[in-house]
Design an enzyme around this catalytic site. Sequence first.
Site, short mmCIF file in Angstrom:
data_model
loop_
_atom_site.label_atom_id
_atom_site.label_comp_id
_atom_site.label_asym_id
_atom_site.label_seq_id
_atom_site.Cartn_x
_atom_site.Cartn_y
_atom_site.Cartn_z
N ASP A 13 12.58 40.39 -64.03
CA ASP A 13 14.30 40.51 -64.14
C ASP A 13 14.82 39.35 -63.72
O ASP A 13 14.15 38.25 -63.31
CB ASP A 13 14.57 41.63 -62.77
CG ASP A 13 15.89 41.56 -62.47
OD1 ASP A 13 16.82 42.09 -63.60
OD2 ASP A 13 16.54 41.30 -61.41
N ASP A 15 18.97 38.43 -62.73
CA ASP A 15 19.86 38.55 -61.82
C ASP A 15 19.18 38.95 -60.66
O ASP A 15 18.75 40.13 -60.27
CB ASP A 15 21.22 39.40 -62.16
CG ASP A 15 21.76 39.25 -63.48
OD1 ASP A 15 21.78 37.52 -63.65
OD2 ASP A 15 22.24 40.16 -64.00
N GLY A 50 20.96 45.85 -60.77
CA GLY A 50 20.28 46.22 -62.02
C GLY A 50 21.02 47.26 -63.24
O GLY A 50 20.25 47.46 -64.20
N ARG A 53 26.98 47.38 -66.89
CA ARG A 53 28.48 47.01 -66.61
C ARG A 53 29.28 48.18 -66.46
O ARG A 53 29.86 48.61 -65.59
CB ARG A 53 28.89 46.17 -67.75
CG ARG A 53 29.99 45.49 -67.30
CD ARG A 53 30.55 44.59 -68.25
NE ARG A 53 29.46 43.64 -69.01
CZ ARG A 53 29.87 43.02 -70.07
NH1 ARG A 53 30.78 43.08 -70.91
NH2 ARG A 53 28.64 42.21 -70.61
N SER A 118 21.49 42.60 -68.36
CA SER A 118 22.86 42.00 -68.65
C SER A 118 23.01 41.58 -70.22
O SER A 118 21.92 41.00 -70.78
CB SER A 118 22.75 40.74 -67.69
OG SER A 118 23.60 39.82 -68.08
N ASN A 120 24.77 39.04 -70.64
CA ASN A 120 24.91 37.66 -70.45
C ASN A 120 23.69 36.96 -70.12
O ASN A 120 23.52 35.72 -69.63
CB ASN A 120 25.98 37.40 -69.34
CG ASN A 120 27.35 37.84 -69.78
OD1 ASN A 120 27.81 37.32 -70.62
ND2 ASN A 120 27.85 38.95 -68.95
N ASP A 172 14.54 43.08 -58.28
CA ASP A 172 15.36 42.99 -56.83
C ASP A 172 15.90 44.44 -56.74
O ASP A 172 16.52 44.60 -55.60
CB ASP A 172 16.04 41.92 -56.74
CG ASP A 172 17.49 41.95 -57.51
OD1 ASP A 172 17.06 42.22 -58.84
OD2 ASP A 172 18.45 41.87 -57.13
C1 BG6 Z 1 21.96 43.52 -64.15
C2 BG6 Z 1 22.63 43.06 -62.89
O1 BG6 Z 1 21.03 42.33 -64.64
O2 BG6 Z 1 22.84 43.39 -65.36
C3 BG6 Z 1 23.91 44.06 -62.63
O3 BG6 Z 1 21.86 43.29 -61.97
C4 BG6 Z 1 24.79 43.96 -64.01
O4 BG6 Z 1 24.59 43.87 -61.55
C5 BG6 Z 1 23.97 44.14 -65.49
O5 BG6 Z 1 25.73 44.72 -63.82
C6 BG6 Z 1 24.81 44.01 -66.51
O6 BG6 Z 1 25.43 42.75 -66.79
P1 BG6 Z 1 26.52 42.36 -67.86
O7 BG6 Z 1 26.26 40.56 -67.64
O8 BG6 Z 1 26.00 42.75 -68.89
O9 BG6 Z 1 27.65 42.81 -67.27
MG MG Z 2 18.28 42.08 -60.59
#
Ligand code: BG6
Ligand code: MG
Length: 221
Positions: A13, A15, A50, A53, A118, A120, A172
Amino acid sequence: MKISRKLEAFIFDLDGVITDTAEFHYLSWKRLADEEGIPFSRKDNEQLRGVSRRRSLELLLKGKELPEKKMQEMMDRKNGYYRELIKTITPDNLLPGVEEILEYLKEKGIKMAIASASKNARPVIKNLGIEDMFDTIADGYSVQKTKPAPDLFLHAAKEMGVEPPACAVVEDAESGIEAALAAGMLAIGIGPEERVGKAHYRYDQVADIELEKILEVSEKV
Ligand code: BG6
Ligand code: MG
């Protein structure tokens, strides 16, 4: 519970495991929540680890329903705050032990992937300077069903050409441990018992992972 299997790949993972962007996600949601007058604490934030959004916003709203246009605007606003924060990321933002673990696994010829919910993930990995370490990067665009569904991890395993039972997942988030177990993979949890206690192995931080022991157990299979 400990289980034995021959490990051929590690799926990380991003984040909260590779780098502390879990904190950046929290700060961005907190800023939005403060602007909207919604109570939101670090404890509330634990549930957001995890998850996507949209699901994060739903959890933040605690069941309150808003028009789709407003939801979209709030998600965009949070993402704007988050994008600003991740611009500051450099290789110094790798969490302790991460570089060593990636190098050790690479040396052993074990395949490696990132599997993050994510959207991002790619700019974060690029800023950390570790994109060349991975055979596969699975992110928020890779599958429809997010964690706790096993889909993202199964996708990463498939991309690497490794069977799910031969994969270990480092996570995590409670939702991420559930996803790893649902995928039939070895789950390594990072964090407190109440969050990742269902994992096969649990450590407070990545630097504590007993990599040699885990691989040794797996090699005896
Ligand atoms: C996960 C994070 O990796 O990605 C979450 O743990 C987050 O907290 C999710 O909401 C989505 O991320 P993003 O960057 O697409 O908003
Ligand atoms: Mg994580």
